[in-house]
Design a protein around this motif. Sequence first.
Motif, PDB file in Angstrom:
ATOM      1  N   GLY A  61       0.790  -1.229   0.000  1.00  0.00           N
ATOM      2  CA  GLY A  61       0.000   0.000   0.000  1.00  0.00           C
ATOM      3  C   GLY A  61       0.819   1.275   0.000  1.00  0.00           C
ATOM      4  N   GLY A  62       2.099   1.182  -0.371  1.00  0.00           N
ATOM      5  CA  GLY A  62       2.957   2.365  -0.379  1.00  0.00           C
ATOM      6  C   GLY A  62       3.624   2.635   0.957  1.00  0.00           C
ATOM      7  N   ALA A  63       3.617   1.653   1.847  1.00  0.00           N
ATOM      8  CA  ALA A  63       4.292   1.800   3.147  1.00  0.00           C
ATOM      9  C   ALA A  63       5.800   1.973   2.941  1.00  0.00           C
ATOM     10  CB  ALA A  63       4.018   0.575   4.025  1.00  0.00           C
ATOM     11  N   THR A 108      -0.149  -2.171 -13.277  1.00  0.00           N
ATOM     12  CA  THR A 108      -1.029  -1.035 -12.987  1.00  0.00           C
ATOM     13  C   THR A 108      -2.304  -1.094 -13.824  1.00  0.00           C
ATOM     14  OG1 THR A 108       0.187   0.401 -14.511  1.00  0.00           O
ATOM     15  CG2 THR A 108       0.768   0.527 -12.166  1.00  0.00           C
ATOM     16  N   LYS A 109      -2.259  -1.804 -14.937  1.00  0.00           N
ATOM     17  CA  LYS A 109      -3.494  -2.036 -15.686  1.00  0.00           C
ATOM     18  C   LYS A 109      -4.424  -2.927 -14.858  1.00  0.00           C
ATOM     19  CE  LYS A 109      -5.321  -3.344 -20.152  1.00  0.00           C
ATOM     20  NZ  LYS A 109      -5.173  -4.190 -21.312  1.00  0.00           N
ATOM     21  N   ALA A 110      -3.855  -3.913 -14.175  1.00  0.00           N
ATOM     22  CA  ALA A 110      -4.639  -4.817 -13.327  1.00  0.00           C
ATOM     23  C   ALA A 110      -5.100  -4.122 -12.047  1.00  0.00           C
ATOM     24  CB  ALA A 110      -3.811  -6.059 -12.976  1.00  0.00           C
ATOM     25  N   TRP A 111      -4.249  -3.286 -11.464  1.00  0.00           N
ATOM     26  CA  TRP A 111      -4.548  -2.619 -10.187  1.00  0.00           C
ATOM     27  C   TRP A 111      -3.977  -1.206 -10.244  1.00  0.00           C
ATOM     28  CZ3 TRP A 111      -7.924  -3.969  -6.627  1.00  0.00           C
ATOM     29  CH2 TRP A 111      -7.876  -3.394  -5.359  1.00  0.00           C
ATOM     30  N   PRO A 112      -4.753  -0.242 -10.760  1.00  0.00           N
ATOM     31  CA  PRO A 112      -4.245   1.126 -10.952  1.00  0.00           C
ATOM     32  C   PRO A 112      -3.713   1.793  -9.685  1.00  0.00           C
ATOM     33  CG  PRO A 112      -6.288   0.804 -12.163  1.00  0.00           C
ATOM     34  CD  PRO A 112      -6.098  -0.418 -11.316  1.00  0.00           C
ATOM     35  N   GLN A 118       3.064   4.021  -5.177  1.00  0.00           N
ATOM     36  CA  GLN A 118       4.442   4.443  -5.454  1.00  0.00           C
ATOM     37  C   GLN A 118       4.619   5.925  -5.136  1.00  0.00           C
ATOM     38  OE1 GLN A 118       7.534   2.587  -6.652  1.00  0.00           O
ATOM     39  NE2 GLN A 118       7.891   4.428  -5.445  1.00  0.00           N
ATOM     40  N   ALA A 119       3.601   6.729  -5.426  1.00  0.00           N
ATOM     41  CA  ALA A 119       3.688   8.168  -5.165  1.00  0.00           C
ATOM     42  C   ALA A 119       3.760   8.472  -3.666  1.00  0.00           C
ATOM     43  CB  ALA A 119       2.489   8.883  -5.785  1.00  0.00           C
TER      44      ALA A 119
END
Length: 133
Positions: A61-63, A108-112, A118-119
């Motif tokens: 989750g971007g952790a 990212t097509k599967a899970w945008p 990443q941001a």
Amino acid sequence: MLFGKEHVDRYLATDGEEGHDWQGTMCLLLTTTGAKSGEPRIAPLIYEPYGDAYLVVASKGGAPKPPAWYVNLRENPGVEVQIKGEKFRATARDATPEEKPDMWKVMTKAWPDYDSYQAKTDRQIPVVVLERA
């Protein structure tokens, strides 16, 4: 909605009839060996086929720190993969810098949301390639 241990339990009990298809994506079960415990650890992960291999993303989750399953496979890249009722041994590796841009697009097509994860972090989120052993 299935999540965590419940997701794993339903997937195992039904050979993926419940749990493979998840929120418009596909999930596999990745079994790693605990880096400290040596015990098997199972994680349900969004995946996409890529040639003869399968891709997963170590996003958490971007952790700021990577997920435990990723730490485990860095220590021991020999893993077991279950896709629906099929189980097989695989070797896990990070996508190379040359491979990653295309593989990231596939994921990212599967899970945008991977782009927003990443941001949120300074950590470069790896795309992990699972190749049959």
